[in-house]
Write an enzyme that holds these catalytic residues in place. Structure first.
Site, PDB file in Angstrom:
ATOM      1  N   HIS A 184       6.229  -1.274  -2.681  1.00 29.69           N
ATOM      2  CA  HIS A 184       5.570  -1.846  -1.509  1.00 29.69           C
ATOM      3  C   HIS A 184       6.300  -3.123  -1.113  1.00 29.69           C
ATOM      4  CE1 HIS A 184       2.343  -3.039   1.233  1.00 29.69           C
ATOM      5  NE2 HIS A 184       1.840  -1.821   1.084  1.00 29.69           N
ATOM      6  N   HIS A 228      -5.786  -7.228   7.668  1.00 29.49           N
ATOM      7  CA  HIS A 228      -7.168  -7.662   7.465  1.00 29.49           C
ATOM      8  C   HIS A 228      -7.496  -8.954   8.204  1.00 29.49           C
ATOM      9  CE1 HIS A 228      -8.385  -4.673   4.400  1.00 29.49           C
ATOM     10  NE2 HIS A 228      -7.085  -4.609   4.213  1.00 29.49           N
ATOM     11  N   ASP A 265      -3.902   5.963   2.667  1.00 27.04           N
ATOM     12  CA  ASP A 265      -3.449   7.299   3.054  1.00 27.04           C
ATOM     13  C   ASP A 265      -2.700   7.954   1.900  1.00 27.04           C
ATOM     14  OD1 ASP A 265      -4.041   7.590   6.026  1.00 27.04           O
ATOM     15  OD2 ASP A 265      -2.953   5.701   6.038  1.00 27.04           O
TER      16      ASP A 265
END
Length: 384
Positions: free
Chosen positions: A116, A17, A354
């Protein structure tokens, strides 16, 4: 490190980002035809927002070559390339702060996403990008795809026999085993006929149902990408620690979400006998793969269980390998976990993600194969 390669060195930069992502490529010889239009097609294939199987983030991912190129040819100097991030939504990740904020006012309120890189990056650096995956995001792979396109420009000029094609060979428990003869002819256009990037119509339809069904449930699924590299020069690879398959494994397992790699017969070969697995030699004009101009040696093989590599060195046959990708970690389905203080929390991810990465990973796998092969070619030239 954010750099891969020795003779062909690729350094990627940027977070998911931030204003932009890209790469610096050092080692491309001068006078190689190279334009943004030559690099763009692979970026377009990997970009998000192309189908219901991918994240809804809408990015054009248009590349700008900043240096190292003039009048459509390379200068032999470092090539800088960048893609601007235009559809950033850092606020999508506020859920990681909000869902623990009611319990504590300390810095430990952050809730790392299970499986993650949020947690490991904080442990390693003491800080992590406040939104998205930071350097562990799939946006980082844009630099890799740019570099792969630059390598392919070199192949087109110097090694036109080289063709690199990847496809989706598994989603969940559903597998597509491509026949060996088709592996010698499959094209990117054939792969791209389906948004799943699986070149079997019946299996592609089942993949669509699996992925969209799990997406509707707020869940995700893993899969595999298989890649073939045809027209490879023989004699590439640097024993003992920089064998061709070792460098390919390094390249592929550096891609986000990868968990496994096998080349040639892979783990299946561990179940065979030497007599059934050995690739007998024949004259290269009589082998199953058409001979090509990049071959120096006189021989081919009647089978290719070795996957085009023997003793860590290419033998001129097609290289083929498979890369396993885990299910994407960011899911909207509620998960019981903890914040950084160890306080129990329920995490429900928001934003655009996704449900399965393999269809978009296809050009990334091709890019890393191109980068690895380019590095090995330039290293081999130092011996000539």
């Amino acid at each position: 490190m954010s750099t891969f390669g020795r003779a062909f060195r690729v350094t990627t930069f940027g977070e998911s980002h931030c204003p932009g992502v890209g790469c610096i490529v050092d080692g491309l010889p001068g006078k190689i035809p190279l334009t943004e239009e030559m690099v763009q097609p692979q970026l377009t294939r990997r970009r998000p927002g192309q189908s219901k199987l991918a994240t809804a983030r809408n990015e054009a991912d248009e590349v700008t070559l900043l240096s190292g190129v003039e009048k459509g040819v390379s200068l032999g100097t470092p090539i800088g390339a960048m893609v601007r991030n235009k559809d950033q939504r850092p606020g999508d990740y506020q859920f990681q702060e909000d869902q623990a904020a009611k319990r504590t006012k300390t810095e430990d309120k952050f809730v790392p996403r299970p499986s993650h890189a949020d947690y490991t990056y904080r442990v390693k650096y003491g800080i992590h990008a406040s939104s998205g995956g930071g350097r562990s995001s799939a946006r980082e792979t844009i630099g890799r795809v740019i570099a792969g396109g630059i390598a392919e420009a070199y192949f087109k000029e110097k090694y036109p026999s080289i063709e690199i094609v990847a496809w989706v060979s598994r989603v969940g428990t559903l597998t597509y085993d491509m026949p060996a003869d088709k592996m010698l002819t499959i094209s990117r256009d054939e792969v791209d006929k389906s948004m799943t990037r699986c070149p079997d119509d019946a299996i592609a339809a089942q993949i669509t149902d699996i992925v969209t069904g799990l997406k509707d449930q707020g869940d995700s699924v893993g899969g595999c990408v298989t890649c073939v590299v045809r027209g490879v020069p023989d004699g590439l690879g640097e024993p003992c620690f920089d064998k061709m398959e070792a460098m390919l494994a390094h390249a592929m397992l550096s891609i986000p979400a990868t968990k496994g790699f096998e080349v040639g017969s892979g783990f299946r070969g561990a179940q065979e006998t030497g007599s059934s697995h050995n690739d007998a030699f024949c004259h290269r004009e009589k082998g199953p793969q058409p001979s090509h101009g990049a071959q120096k040696g006189p021989l081919s093989t009647t089978t290719n269980n070795s996957g085009g590599i023997q003793g860590g060195i290419t033998n001129g046959q097609a290289i083929y390998f498979t890369v396993a990708f885990k299910p994407p970690a960011t899911i909207s389905r509620a998960q019981t976990t903890t914040d950084m203080a160890g306080t129990e929390a329920t995490l429900e991810a928001k934003g655009r993600h996704d449900p399965c990465v393999v269809n978009r990973a296809v050009p990334i796998v091709e890019a890393m194969a191109s980068i690895t092969l380019m590095d090995m070619i330039l290293l081999q030239k130092t011996r000539e």
